[in-house]
Write a protein that holds these residues in place. Structure first.
Motif, PDB file in Angstrom:
ATOM      1  N   VAL A  46       6.954   7.857  23.866  1.00 48.82           N
ATOM      2  CA  VAL A  46       6.063   6.130  23.375  1.00 48.82           C
ATOM      3  C   VAL A  46       4.947   6.041  22.575  1.00 48.82           C
ATOM      4  O   VAL A  46       5.349   6.348  21.037  1.00 48.82           O
ATOM      5  CB  VAL A  46       6.226   4.910  23.700  1.00 48.82           C
ATOM      6  N   ILE A  47       3.931   6.904  23.440  1.00 47.25           N
ATOM      7  CA  ILE A  47       2.150   7.630  22.199  1.00 47.25           C
ATOM      8  C   ILE A  47       2.827   8.223  21.290  1.00 47.25           C
ATOM      9  O   ILE A  47       2.131   7.827  20.398  1.00 47.25           O
ATOM     10  CB  ILE A  47       1.296   7.354  23.255  1.00 47.25           C
ATOM     11  N   ARG A  48       3.550   9.277  21.568  1.00 47.03           N
ATOM     12  CA  ARG A  48       3.625   9.740  20.512  1.00 47.03           C
ATOM     13  C   ARG A  48       4.281   9.531  19.371  1.00 47.03           C
ATOM     14  O   ARG A  48       4.357   9.807  18.100  1.00 47.03           O
ATOM     15  CB  ARG A  48       4.381  11.530  21.488  1.00 47.03           C
ATOM     16  N   LEU A  49       5.098   8.817  19.715  1.00 47.66           N
ATOM     17  CA  LEU A  49       5.694   8.463  18.131  1.00 47.66           C
ATOM     18  C   LEU A  49       4.562   7.615  17.140  1.00 47.66           C
ATOM     19  O   LEU A  49       4.800   7.208  16.352  1.00 47.66           O
ATOM     20  CB  LEU A  49       7.445   7.364  18.683  1.00 47.66           C
ATOM     21  N   LEU A  50       4.255   6.409  18.289  1.00 51.47           N
ATOM     22  CA  LEU A  50       3.379   5.784  17.662  1.00 51.47           C
ATOM     23  C   LEU A  50       2.254   6.622  16.857  1.00 51.47           C
ATOM     24  O   LEU A  50       1.757   5.739  15.575  1.00 51.47           O
ATOM     25  CB  LEU A  50       2.246   4.925  18.463  1.00 51.47           C
ATOM     26  N   VAL A  51       1.955   7.749  17.639  1.00 57.32           N
ATOM     27  CA  VAL A  51       0.434   8.543  17.060  1.00 57.32           C
ATOM     28  C   VAL A  51       1.047   8.527  14.993  1.00 57.32           C
ATOM     29  O   VAL A  51       0.578   8.987  14.369  1.00 57.32           O
ATOM     30  CB  VAL A  51      -0.272   9.193  17.501  1.00 57.32           C
ATOM     31  N   GLU A  52       1.966   9.066  15.723  1.00 54.32           N
ATOM     32  CA  GLU A  52       3.019   9.674  14.502  1.00 54.32           C
ATOM     33  C   GLU A  52       2.906   8.611  13.422  1.00 54.32           C
ATOM     34  O   GLU A  52       2.685   9.218  12.016  1.00 54.32           O
ATOM     35  CB  GLU A  52       4.318  10.411  14.488  1.00 54.32           C
ATOM     36  N   GLU A  53       3.446   7.801  13.782  1.00 60.23           N
ATOM     37  CA  GLU A  53       4.108   6.626  13.285  1.00 60.23           C
ATOM     38  C   GLU A  53       2.928   6.153  11.956  1.00 60.23           C
ATOM     39  O   GLU A  53       2.018   5.554  11.362  1.00 60.23           O
ATOM     40  CB  GLU A  53       4.131   5.246  13.227  1.00 60.23           C
ATOM     41  N   GLY A  54       1.531   6.551  13.113  1.00 64.51           N
ATOM     42  CA  GLY A  54       0.094   5.292  12.542  1.00 64.51           C
ATOM     43  C   GLY A  54      -0.469   6.622  11.070  1.00 64.51           C
ATOM     44  O   GLY A  54      -1.119   6.424  10.336  1.00 64.51           O
ATOM     45  N   LEU A  55      -0.250   8.239  11.329  1.00 64.53           N
ATOM     46  CA  LEU A  55      -0.428   8.827  10.431  1.00 64.53           C
ATOM     47  C   LEU A  55       0.243   8.589   9.325  1.00 64.53           C
ATOM     48  O   LEU A  55      -0.336   8.996   8.079  1.00 64.53           O
ATOM     49  CB  LEU A  55      -0.276   9.896  11.337  1.00 64.53           C
ATOM     50  N   ASN A  56       0.939   8.188   9.073  1.00 60.10           N
ATOM     51  CA  ASN A  56       1.922   7.766   7.791  1.00 60.10           C
ATOM     52  C   ASN A  56       1.411   6.543   7.541  1.00 60.10           C
ATOM     53  O   ASN A  56       1.668   6.762   5.986  1.00 60.10           O
ATOM     54  CB  ASN A  56       2.844   7.003   8.173  1.00 60.10           C
ATOM     55  N   TYR A  57       0.140   5.744   7.519  1.00 62.90           N
ATOM     56  CA  TYR A  57      -0.525   5.481   6.839  1.00 62.90           C
ATOM     57  C   TYR A  57      -1.602   5.615   6.305  1.00 62.90           C
ATOM     58  O   TYR A  57      -3.049   5.350   5.617  1.00 62.90           O
ATOM     59  CB  TYR A  57      -1.220   4.043   7.769  1.00 62.90           C
ATOM     60  N   LEU A  58      -2.127   7.363   6.434  1.00 60.38           N
ATOM     61  CA  LEU A  58      -2.981   7.280   6.397  1.00 60.38           C
ATOM     62  C   LEU A  58      -3.018   7.850   4.390  1.00 60.38           C
ATOM     63  O   LEU A  58      -2.204   8.470   4.343  1.00 60.38           O
ATOM     64  CB  LEU A  58      -3.745   8.971   7.074  1.00 60.38           C
ATOM     65  N   PRO A  59      -3.760   7.826   3.640  1.00 61.92           N
ATOM     66  CA  PRO A  59      -3.935   7.622   2.254  1.00 61.92           C
ATOM     67  C   PRO A  59      -3.798   9.275   2.320  1.00 61.92           C
ATOM     68  O   PRO A  59      -4.423  10.199   2.881  1.00 61.92           O
ATOM     69  CB  PRO A  59      -5.180   7.571   1.630  1.00 61.92           C
ATOM     70  N   VAL A  60      -3.554  10.036   1.078  1.00 62.53           N
ATOM     71  CA  VAL A  60      -3.006  11.256   1.079  1.00 62.53           C
ATOM     72  C   VAL A  60      -3.198  11.539  -0.317  1.00 62.53           C
ATOM     73  O   VAL A  60      -3.346  11.056  -1.884  1.00 62.53           O
ATOM     74  CB  VAL A  60      -1.195  12.084   1.142  1.00 62.53           C
ATOM     75  N   ASN A  61      -3.283  12.693  -0.734  1.00 62.43           N
ATOM     76  CA  ASN A  61      -3.918  13.329  -2.416  1.00 62.43           C
ATOM     77  C   ASN A  61      -3.334  14.353  -2.634  1.00 62.43           C
ATOM     78  O   ASN A  61      -2.316  14.943  -1.895  1.00 62.43           O
ATOM     79  CB  ASN A  61      -5.481  14.060  -2.614  1.00 62.43           C
ATOM     80  N   ASP A  62      -2.908  14.475  -4.052  1.00 58.65           N
ATOM     81  CA  ASP A  62      -2.127  15.549  -4.884  1.00 58.65           C
ATOM     82  C   ASP A  62      -2.380  17.011  -4.630  1.00 58.65           C
ATOM     83  O   ASP A  62      -3.426  16.673  -4.153  1.00 58.65           O
ATOM     84  CB  ASP A  62      -1.418  15.268  -6.067  1.00 58.65           C
ATOM     85  N   LYS A  63      -1.585  17.644  -3.535  1.00 56.67           N
ATOM     86  CA  LYS A  63      -1.697  19.136  -3.765  1.00 56.67           C
ATOM     87  C   LYS A  63      -0.385  19.978  -4.201  1.00 56.67           C
ATOM     88  O   LYS A  63       1.008  19.635  -3.785  1.00 56.67           O
ATOM     89  CB  LYS A  63      -2.347  19.316  -1.855  1.00 56.67           C
ATOM     90  N   GLU A  64      -0.721  21.317  -5.105  1.00 55.21           N
ATOM     91  CA  GLU A  64       0.021  21.767  -5.021  1.00 55.21           C
ATOM     92  C   GLU A  64      -0.549  23.413  -4.725  1.00 55.21           C
ATOM     93  O   GLU A  64      -0.975  23.914  -4.195  1.00 55.21           O
ATOM     94  CB  GLU A  64       0.177  22.290  -6.504  1.00 55.21           C
ATOM     95  N   VAL A  65       1.223  24.181  -3.749  1.00 57.00           N
ATOM     96  CA  VAL A  65       1.177  25.047  -3.179  1.00 57.00           C
ATOM     97  C   VAL A  65       1.606  25.891  -3.928  1.00 57.00           C
ATOM     98  O   VAL A  65       2.760  25.446  -4.396  1.00 57.00           O
ATOM     99  CB  VAL A  65       1.224  25.241  -1.485  1.00 57.00           C
ATOM    100  N   ILE A  66       1.527  27.659  -3.899  1.00 54.39           N
ATOM    101  CA  ILE A  66       2.998  28.475  -4.171  1.00 54.39           C
ATOM    102  C   ILE A  66       3.611  28.858  -2.403  1.00 54.39           C
ATOM    103  O   ILE A  66       3.263  29.040  -1.619  1.00 54.39           O
ATOM    104  CB  ILE A  66       2.269  29.791  -4.587  1.00 54.39           C
ATOM    105  N   THR A  67       5.072  28.741  -2.829  1.00 55.85           N
ATOM    106  CA  THR A  67       6.163  28.980  -1.837  1.00 55.85           C
ATOM    107  C   THR A  67       6.024  30.548  -1.772  1.00 55.85           C
ATOM    108  O   THR A  67       5.882  31.135  -2.849  1.00 55.85           O
ATOM    109  CB  THR A  67       7.624  28.512  -1.955  1.00 55.85           C
ATOM    110  N   PRO A  68       6.573  30.689  -0.177  1.00 58.61           N
ATOM    111  CA  PRO A  68       6.673  32.709  -0.894  1.00 58.61           C
ATOM    112  C   PRO A  68       7.522  32.395  -1.542  1.00 58.61           C
ATOM    113  O   PRO A  68       7.554  34.368  -2.198  1.00 58.61           O
ATOM    114  CB  PRO A  68       7.417  32.785   0.792  1.00 58.61           C
ATOM    115  N   MET A  69       7.781  32.013  -1.794  1.00 58.20           N
ATOM    116  CA  MET A  69       9.129  32.593  -3.733  1.00 58.20           C
ATOM    117  C   MET A  69       8.585  32.671  -4.705  1.00 58.20           C
ATOM    118  O   MET A  69       8.978  32.487  -5.336  1.00 58.20           O
ATOM    119  CB  MET A  69       9.793  31.473  -3.476  1.00 58.20           C
ATOM    120  N   GLY A  70       7.146  32.078  -4.623  1.00 53.92           N
ATOM    121  CA  GLY A  70       6.123  32.664  -5.946  1.00 53.92           C
ATOM    122  C   GLY A  70       7.237  31.190  -6.841  1.00 53.92           C
ATOM    123  O   GLY A  70       5.814  31.183  -7.815  1.00 53.92           O
TER     124      GLY A  70
END
Ligand code: URA
Length: 221
Positions: A46-70
């Motif tokens: 249950v603690i693992r589920l709670l921690v994973e849920e907590g991380l959903n509330y952290l803000p993010v920035n846009d980020k572009e990556v290039i996949t192995p498909m280029g």
């Protein structure tokens, strides 16, 4: 409306999705006949589920990556850094769950106990990451009853420079009185919980609850 419903509908109280899996895990840890090994194993899940849920509330920035498909992929990355703070002793049971998802995460500790003279929660010890004021804080304590210790701990965090809206308080079971009091006192705080119970007994144990979490987890019953 009952206090439990008021707590459940509060916009800053985030309850885990009430799936059959979660209900089954919580039933095991609430059962007084569950042996310690299973109590630890299923609490950890249950603690693992709670921690994973907590991380959903952290803000993010846009980020572009290039996949192995280029090919460019428009994704996101976490904006800030986090740390954990556990309220001793029961909150220490949640540290490994945080470490399992956040490698080398910094974890502070706070010990708060009731002052027998004043009946108020008193700070006995705290050791926090030096740069905590720049971090998001996952505050760890498995049972939110009256909220006395957690509120004292949040005051300690705010004195250390943590912004209130960067504190996510994570617990497995909460009593509605404690939830509503905390969310009123700290108007930017977010609470993440698995289940909201009915009430507390005269000794401030949560009902139906699961008994003393620290004793059952650490085998000191
Ligand atoms: N702490 C516990 O361990 N259990 C409760 O019911 C309340 C606080």
């Amino acid at each position: 409306m009952s206090l439990s419903s008021q707590a459940a509908e509060h916009p800053r109280l985030h309850q885990l999705s009430q799936t059959n899996q979660l209900k089954a895990l919580m039933t095991i840890i609430r059962d007084k006949n569950t042996k310690r090994g299973d109590f630890v194993f299923y609490s950890d899940r249950v603690i693992r589920l709670l921690v994973e849920e907590g991380l959903n509330y952290l803000p993010v920035n846009d980020k572009e990556v290039i996949t192995p498909m280029g090919v460019p992929f428009q994704g996101v990355s976490f904006q800030g850094r986090i740390c954990g703070v556990s309220i001793m002793r029961a909150g220490e049971s949640m540290e490994q769950g945080l470490r399992d998802v956040c490698t080398s995460v910094r974890i502070g500790k706070v010990l708060i106990q009731r002052d027998e003279r004043t009946a108020q929660p008193k700070l006995y010890y705290s050791k926090l990451p030096k740069d905590i004021s720049d971090r998001w804080v996952l505050l760890l304590d498995p049972m939110l009853a009256t909220g006395g210790s957690a509120m004292k701990c949040i005051e300690v965090l705010i004195e250390a420079g943590v912004k209130e809206d960067r504190i996510l308080f994570i617990n497995l079971i909460c009593a509605p009185e404690g939830v509503l009091k905390m969310l009123e006192k700290f108007p930017s705080l977010h609470i993440i919980t698995a289940e909201i119970d009915e009430s507390m007994d005269a000794q401030k144990f949560i009902l139906p609850g699961l008994g003393d979490f620290g004793d059952r987890y650490f085998g000191t019953e």
